[in-house]
Design an enzyme around this catalytic site. Structure first.
Site, PDB file in Angstrom:
ATOM      1  N   TYR A 135     -28.480  96.885 116.973  1.00 40.31           N
ATOM      2  CA  TYR A 135     -28.450  95.737 115.959  1.00 40.31           C
ATOM      3  C   TYR A 135     -29.465  96.019 114.859  1.00 40.31           C
ATOM      4  O   TYR A 135     -29.567  95.689 113.844  1.00 40.31           O
ATOM      5  CB  TYR A 135     -28.952  94.457 116.434  1.00 40.31           C
ATOM      6  CG  TYR A 135     -27.646  93.312 116.515  1.00 40.31           C
ATOM      7  CD1 TYR A 135     -26.598  94.024 117.715  1.00 40.31           C
ATOM      8  CD2 TYR A 135     -27.430  92.289 115.935  1.00 40.31           C
ATOM      9  CE1 TYR A 135     -25.554  93.118 118.065  1.00 40.31           C
ATOM     10  CE2 TYR A 135     -26.440  91.361 116.444  1.00 40.31           C
ATOM     11  CZ  TYR A 135     -25.317  91.988 117.469  1.00 40.31           C
ATOM     12  OH  TYR A 135     -24.531  91.208 117.789  1.00 40.31           O
ATOM     13  N   LYS A 190     -25.064 100.570 130.581  1.00 39.72           N
ATOM     14  CA  LYS A 190     -23.881 101.567 130.552  1.00 39.72           C
ATOM     15  C   LYS A 190     -24.429 102.831 130.655  1.00 39.72           C
ATOM     16  O   LYS A 190     -24.293 103.958 129.751  1.00 39.72           O
ATOM     17  CB  LYS A 190     -23.242 101.614 128.932  1.00 39.72           C
ATOM     18  CG  LYS A 190     -21.909 102.334 128.875  1.00 39.72           C
ATOM     19  CD  LYS A 190     -20.870 101.619 129.659  1.00 39.72           C
ATOM     20  CE  LYS A 190     -19.548 102.760 129.724  1.00 39.72           C
ATOM     21  NZ  LYS A 190     -18.523 102.239 130.433  1.00 39.72           N
ATOM     22  N   ASP A 222     -18.655  97.259 131.517  1.00 34.80           N
ATOM     23  CA  ASP A 222     -17.262  96.967 131.539  1.00 34.80           C
ATOM     24  C   ASP A 222     -16.822  96.282 133.094  1.00 34.80           C
ATOM     25  O   ASP A 222     -16.029  95.439 133.074  1.00 34.80           O
ATOM     26  CB  ASP A 222     -16.432  98.366 131.329  1.00 34.80           C
ATOM     27  CG  ASP A 222     -16.965  99.548 132.068  1.00 34.80           C
ATOM     28  OD1 ASP A 222     -18.275  99.381 133.044  1.00 34.80           O
ATOM     29  OD2 ASP A 222     -16.188 100.562 132.476  1.00 34.80           O
ATOM     30  N   ASP A 246     -24.595  89.853 123.222  1.00 29.15           N
ATOM     31  CA  ASP A 246     -23.796  89.464 122.334  1.00 29.15           C
ATOM     32  C   ASP A 246     -22.341  88.966 123.108  1.00 29.15           C
ATOM     33  O   ASP A 246     -21.648  88.079 123.022  1.00 29.15           O
ATOM     34  CB  ASP A 246     -23.615  89.999 121.041  1.00 29.15           C
ATOM     35  CG  ASP A 246     -22.737  89.413 119.814  1.00 29.15           C
ATOM     36  OD1 ASP A 246     -22.738  88.360 119.767  1.00 29.15           O
ATOM     37  OD2 ASP A 246     -22.133  90.024 119.198  1.00 29.15           O
ATOM     38  N   ASP A 250     -20.541  85.371 124.813  1.00 24.81           N
ATOM     39  CA  ASP A 250     -19.213  84.631 124.362  1.00 24.81           C
ATOM     40  C   ASP A 250     -18.524  84.502 125.640  1.00 24.81           C
ATOM     41  O   ASP A 250     -17.671  83.576 125.753  1.00 24.81           O
ATOM     42  CB  ASP A 250     -18.682  85.320 123.139  1.00 24.81           C
ATOM     43  CG  ASP A 250     -19.123  84.780 121.785  1.00 24.81           C
ATOM     44  OD1 ASP A 250     -20.174  84.223 121.829  1.00 24.81           O
ATOM     45  OD2 ASP A 250     -18.350  85.218 120.947  1.00 24.81           O
TER      46      ASP A 250
END
Ligand code: IPM
Ligand code: MG
Length: 362
Positions: A135, A190, A222, A246, A250
């Site tokens: 970001y 990851k 994942d 992020d 959600d």
């Protein structure tokens, strides 16, 4: 105590108004000052985060934030879009620790698209690092490629990066939060592909040694996305970087079926914080008086607990919210047959009434 009130765009003004009425019903002494932010600030001052708003935010102990954004600003250059207000506040105030709880309220079990038994009693806390990662990583931009698959072609790039202190401090936040809960932390990375997240994993593991009473496990992002819909109750605290956080927050919010219920807090190292609902500005329903104010009201409760050192007042708000749900009051987003549909204002009134009644009965 000073609260900067930043309602923003869309439904932001309606829901923040209700949260303020709830705060006033508590009879605490605090000062509030309101400022424009997001698209509203762009219209008035030509910038989504004007200097005056930033100054107010810096001086306040806490910020009560509504939401920013509207499709009509999508064509503006990036630095003028409403989202820059929230990114600018995070960066300028160093709000690195983002708490996103996903709680499934007993009365709302049927609002989820998952089977009730998977989510009844769900209570997980996503801790998202908020000021680093891809970001904010530099360099970023557009240029002509000198290598890669298409040398000479236009390309765009961002930089994923984390420094040791950035990972250490968010790891401490996660372990300390877990100590107050079920003492389990899942660090999401990851590491199988990215150098940044192998580094992340190594550092979280190191910090974890200081918390032998907290169980730590690691999950690739994942797989975490999959486990969140397969067996969400297996998680307690999830800690992860800015971008994975992020996305996963959600996903976690939607498990509860009612994003209109979920508050969030973003803190810096002096416990100054920005408190906002997890949902957005919902321009499609703005001004109609139908938005759910509960996420913002619950964000005000988090504000009292984390930044203003008023845990009893926070408890009072949270019990009042449970009380109105038990009474069967529902805004449109969480309505189901057999319950009573109410608007934004009526929901606010009901929470205020529940708080006031509790005061009288002591
Ligand atoms: C969030 C939002 C923001 C983010 C946007 C509005 C910049 O999606 O708070 O999750 O990506 O962090
Ligand atoms: Mg998001």
């Amino acid at each position: 105590m000073k609260i900067a009130v930043l309602p923003g765009d869309g439904i932001g003004t309606e829901i923040v108004a209700e949260a303020l009425r709830v705060l006033e019903a508590l009879d605490l002494s605090f000062e509030t000052e309101t400022a424009l932010v997001g698209g509203a600030a762009y219209e008035a001052h030509g910038h989504p985060l004007p200097e005056s708003t930033l100054k107010l935010a810096k001086e306040a102990d806490a910020m009560l934030f509504g939401a920013v954004g509207d499709w009509k600003y999508d064509k503006l250059e990036r630095s003028l879009r409403p989202e820059q207000a929230i990114l600018g506040l995070r960066k300028n105030l160093g709000l690195f620790a983002n708490f996103r709880p996903a709680i499934c309220y007993e009365q709302l079990v049927d609002a989820s698209s998952l089977k009730p038994e998977l989510i009844a009693g769900l209570d997980i806390l996503i801790i998202r690092e908020l000021t680093g990662d891809i970001y904010f990583g530099q360099p970023r931009g557009r240029r002509t490629a000198v290598d890669g698959h298409f040398p000479g072609a236009d390309e765009a790039f961002d930089t994923m990066r984390y420094s040791r202190p950035e990972v250490e401090r968010i790891a401490h936040v996660a372990f300390q939060a877990a100590r107050k809960r079920n003492k389990r932390v899942t660090s999401v990375d990851k590491a199988n592909v990215l150098e940044t997240f192998q580094f992340w994993k190594d550092i979280v593991t190191e910090v974890g040694k200081e918390y032998p009473d907290v169980e730590l496990d690691h999950m690739y992002v994942d797989n975490a996305a999959m486990q969140l819909v397969k067996a969400p109750k297996k998680f307690d605290v999830v800690v992860t970087g800015n971008m994975f956080g992020d996305i996963l927050s959600d996903e976690a919010a939607m498990l509860t079926g009612s994003i209109g219920m979920l508050p969030s807090a973003s803190l810096n190292s002096s416990n100054q914080g920005l408190y906002e609902p997890s949902h957005g500005s919902a321009p499609d329903i703005a001004g109609k008086g139908v938005a759910n104010p509960l996420a913002t009201i619950l964000s005000a409760a988090m504000m009292l607990r984390f930044s203003l050192n008023q845990p009893e007042a926070a408890d009072r708000i949270e019990s009042a919210v449970k009380h109105v749900l038990a009474q069967g009051l529902r805004t449109a987003d969480i309505w189901s047959a057999g319950t009573t549909k109410v608007g934004t204002r009526e929901m606010g009134d009901a929470v205020v009434a529940a708080i006031t009644k509790k005061t009288i009965t002591g």
